[in-house]
Design an enzyme around this catalytic site. Structure first.
Site, PDB file in Angstrom:
ATOM      1  N   HIS A 124     -12.837  -5.191 -22.198  1.00 59.69           N
ATOM      2  CA  HIS A 124     -11.987  -5.406 -21.025  1.00 59.69           C
ATOM      3  C   HIS A 124     -12.425  -4.422 -19.944  1.00 59.69           C
ATOM      4  O   HIS A 124     -12.905  -3.330 -20.253  1.00 59.69           O
ATOM      5  CB  HIS A 124     -10.537  -5.127 -21.460  1.00 59.69           C
ATOM      6  CG  HIS A 124      -9.484  -5.415 -20.448  1.00 59.69           C
ATOM      7  ND1 HIS A 124      -9.182  -4.556 -19.419  1.00 59.69           N
ATOM      8  CD2 HIS A 124      -8.626  -6.459 -20.327  1.00 59.69           C
ATOM      9  CE1 HIS A 124      -8.177  -5.059 -18.711  1.00 59.69           C
ATOM     10  NE2 HIS A 124      -7.833  -6.210 -19.233  1.00 59.69           N
ATOM     11  N   ASP A 200     -10.160   0.865 -27.961  1.00 62.11           N
ATOM     12  CA  ASP A 200      -9.227   0.141 -27.106  1.00 62.11           C
ATOM     13  C   ASP A 200      -8.470  -0.815 -28.032  1.00 62.11           C
ATOM     14  O   ASP A 200      -8.984  -1.870 -28.398  1.00 62.11           O
ATOM     15  CB  ASP A 200      -9.994  -0.620 -26.020  1.00 62.11           C
ATOM     16  CG  ASP A 200      -9.053  -1.504 -25.204  1.00 62.11           C
ATOM     17  OD1 ASP A 200      -7.851  -1.542 -25.519  1.00 62.11           O
ATOM     18  OD2 ASP A 200      -9.549  -2.160 -24.270  1.00 62.11           O
ATOM     19  N   GLN A 203      -5.058  -4.983 -27.749  1.00 62.72           N
ATOM     20  CA  GLN A 203      -4.750  -6.298 -28.320  1.00 62.72           C
ATOM     21  C   GLN A 203      -4.512  -6.209 -29.828  1.00 62.72           C
ATOM     22  O   GLN A 203      -4.034  -7.166 -30.431  1.00 62.72           O
ATOM     23  CB  GLN A 203      -5.911  -7.282 -28.075  1.00 62.72           C
ATOM     24  CG  GLN A 203      -6.143  -7.623 -26.621  1.00 62.72           C
ATOM     25  CD  GLN A 203      -5.029  -8.466 -26.019  1.00 62.72           C
ATOM     26  OE1 GLN A 203      -4.202  -9.050 -26.722  1.00 62.72           O
ATOM     27  NE2 GLN A 203      -4.983  -8.515 -24.704  1.00 62.72           N
ATOM     28  N   LYS A 226       2.464  -5.299 -24.399  1.00 61.72           N
ATOM     29  CA  LYS A 226       1.897  -6.391 -25.199  1.00 61.72           C
ATOM     30  C   LYS A 226       2.519  -6.434 -26.592  1.00 61.72           C
ATOM     31  O   LYS A 226       2.203  -7.304 -27.385  1.00 61.72           O
ATOM     32  CB  LYS A 226       0.376  -6.220 -25.307  1.00 61.72           C
ATOM     33  CG  LYS A 226      -0.348  -6.396 -23.963  1.00 61.72           C
ATOM     34  CD  LYS A 226      -1.837  -6.458 -24.161  1.00 61.72           C
ATOM     35  CE  LYS A 226      -2.626  -6.079 -22.948  1.00 61.72           C
ATOM     36  NZ  LYS A 226      -2.680  -7.114 -21.921  1.00 61.72           N
ATOM     37  N   CYS A 368     -10.256 -10.255 -16.945  1.00 56.51           N
ATOM     38  CA  CYS A 368     -10.682  -8.848 -16.770  1.00 56.51           C
ATOM     39  C   CYS A 368     -11.784  -8.493 -17.759  1.00 56.51           C
ATOM     40  O   CYS A 368     -11.792  -7.391 -18.331  1.00 56.51           O
ATOM     41  CB  CYS A 368      -9.514  -7.885 -16.917  1.00 56.51           C
ATOM     42  SG  CYS A 368      -8.242  -8.137 -15.708  1.00 56.51           S
TER      43      CYS A 368
HETATM   44  C1  LIG Z   1      -8.443  -5.383 -24.665  1.00 55.09           C
HETATM   45  C2  LIG Z   1      -7.637  -4.853 -23.518  1.00 55.09           C
HETATM   46  N1  LIG Z   1      -7.817  -3.592 -23.123  1.00 55.09           N
HETATM   47  C3  LIG Z   1      -7.122  -3.063 -22.104  1.00 55.09           C
HETATM   48  C4  LIG Z   1      -6.207  -3.795 -21.418  1.00 55.09           C
HETATM   49  C5  LIG Z   1      -5.467  -3.168 -20.298  1.00 55.09           C
HETATM   50  O1  LIG Z   1      -4.116  -3.119 -20.605  1.00 55.09           O
HETATM   51  P1  LIG Z   1      -3.089  -2.593 -19.523  1.00 55.09           P
HETATM   52  O2  LIG Z   1      -3.168  -3.536 -18.365  1.00 55.09           O
HETATM   53  O3  LIG Z   1      -1.788  -2.634 -20.228  1.00 55.09           O
HETATM   54  O4  LIG Z   1      -3.522  -1.222 -19.164  1.00 55.09           O
HETATM   55  C6  LIG Z   1      -5.978  -5.120 -21.790  1.00 55.09           C
HETATM   56  C7  LIG Z   1      -5.016  -5.961 -21.044  1.00 55.09           C
HETATM   57  O5  LIG Z   1      -5.108  -7.162 -21.008  1.00 55.09           O
HETATM   58  C8  LIG Z   1      -6.713  -5.661 -22.873  1.00 55.09           C
HETATM   59  O6  LIG Z   1      -6.533  -6.916 -23.263  1.00 55.09           O
END
Ligand SMILES: Cc1ncc(COP(=O)(O)O)c(C=O)c1O
Length: 410
Positions: A124, A200, A203, A226, A368
């Site tokens: 992401h 990260d 998810q 989430k 993203c």
């Molecule tokens: C894999 C992953 N990392 C990071 C993020 C970023 O999350 P946040 O917008 O809550 O910071 C997301 C959000 O969709 C994501 O799916």
């Protein structure tokens, strides 16, 4: 279908009894942000109605109660991901801020020109852009782990990619492909090469029982919104000795031990990283979300998602055959309930609007993850994502509703 009583669960989410365009709301966008159950709404409401005050400051009863609940939330988060101690949990605004915290503090204190950070093609932007920024600023080098045709990570050249690296920063579950990356062996190989490991887990934590110690990671980032919790709060888990050695992130508020005209001293971890008034009711809401998920049982959550993902993949393929392309592994043990697809070449935004007429919410776009989309050769995909409040009937509505797009766009 599985251990979860989805009918009962649905009733815990007031928004799911809404109608959109005269149709039952079918929410299939939880990978973007999940809905919130009544216990989370109530917990936050209770803070504001009953004992709201700023934390770590007042010495009156309601301030002490609110501080106690905020710190209890930290302990719950710690237990939820099996951290050794609550002091290893730093509250942030979201996963993006957690990753940026590592990039701004640990990385800027430790990485020099030419140092290597290894990422994957399925990251992401939250786990790409902070490293690009550091590359522009410091001249660090980025290396990329590709993925195979079956959408799993291609680790065949991993040791080469990790040679001399300082950090492996990798997603535990792709928000586009659904692919679950097996972190423990990746972390072992990164550590053997002398690199630290940032996961990260944005998810992953909402969907699979998470054990940061079994992963043997160094940093793990995730968001509350989430996992049935509110937006505005996320967490960074890091090994305590790393947090202690890292410089602070933002300055001000309770992140200090002392401030004088000629300098200042930082607070202890984790407060050293929590500058300014924090998301207080949100922390309590996050704790309630964790209680809710624990009551369902994370094993049951995962089993339910595997079964429902299997059902969705099969239904979509049975009905549409070559008209649908699904971007992600077929084996539900290797993936989560994020289903990205192309339907007959119809633009995902058009598709999403058609589905909205049937009350179905899906995501359309690049999610993203533009480097990943480029690897797929797609500007955008449609993405349906499943969670504890979804069932076969929701999937059936999605599958039926897709065909409505044929008349309009083919
Ligand atoms: C894999 C992953 N990392 C990071 C993020 C970023 O999350 P946040 O917008 O809550 O910071 C997301 C959000 O969709 C994501 O799916």
């Amino acid at each position: 279908m599985t251990g979860l009583d989805v009918g009962t669960i649905k009733r815990d989410f007031p928004i799911l009894s809404r109608e959109i365009n005269g149709k039952r709301l079918v929410y299939l966008d939880s990978a973007s942000s999940s809905q919130k159950p009544i216990p989370v709404l109530d917990a936050m409401d209770r803070v504001y109605r009953d004992h709201y005050a700023n934390i770590h400051r007042g010495v009156y009863a309601i301030a002490e109660q609110t501080t106690a609940e905020y710190e209890e939330a930290r302990r719950k988060v710690a237990r939820f991901v099996n951290a050794a101690d609550a002091s290893e949990i730093v509250f942030t605004r979201n996963a993006t801020e957690s990753i940026n915290l590592v990039a701004y503090t640990w990385a800027r204190a430790n990485l020099r020109e030419g140092d290597v950070v290894v990422l994957s093609h399925m990251e992401h932007h939250a786990n790409v852009v902070p490293w690009h920024m550091l590359a522009s600023e410091r001249g660090i080098q980025l290396r990329w782990i590709p993925f195979r045709a079956d959408f799993t990570l291609d680790t065949s050249n991993l040791d080469e990619l990790l040679a001399g690296a300082k950090l492996l920063a990798i997603s535990a579950m792709s928000n586009v492909l659904g692919t679950i990356n097996d972190i423990a062996p990746l972390a072992a190989r990164a550590h053997a090469a002398g690199a630290l490991v940032l996961v990260d887990a944005c998810q992953y934590v909402p969907h699979v029982a998470t054990d940061v110690r079994a992963w043997d990671a160094d940093f793990v980032a995730f968001s509350a919104h989430k996992l049935l919790g509110p937006s505005g709060i996320g967490a960074l888990w890091a090994r305590r000795e790393l947090l202690e050695a890292m410089p602070p992130f933002l300055g001000g508020g309770e992140m200090i031990r002392d401030v004088r005209l000629d300098g200042w001293l930082p607070n202890e971890v984790p407060w050293k990283f929590e500058a300014g008034t924090m998301p207080i009711a949100e922390a309590v809401g996050l704790a309630a979300a964790i209680d809710y998920l624990n009551a369902l049982g994370m094993e049951a959550v995962r089993d339910h998602e595997m079964a429902l993902t299997r059902y969705a993949l099969d239904r979509l393929r049975d009905r549409y055959g070559s008209g649908i392309t699904i971007f992600g592994p077929d084996d539900v043990h290797a993936r989560g309930g994020v289903i990205s697809f192309d339907y007959k070449g119809i633009h995902p935004h058009d598709l999403s609007q058609v589905l909205d007429q049937r009350g179905v919410c899906i995501r359309a776009g690049h999610h993203c993850a533009k480097p990943l989309m480029r690897r797929l050769g797609m500007a955008a995909t449609a993405r349906a994502s499943l969670y504890v409040y979804n069932d076969e009937a929701d999937v059936d509505v999605l599958v039926d509703a897709l065909s409505m797009a044929d008349e309009l766009f083919l």
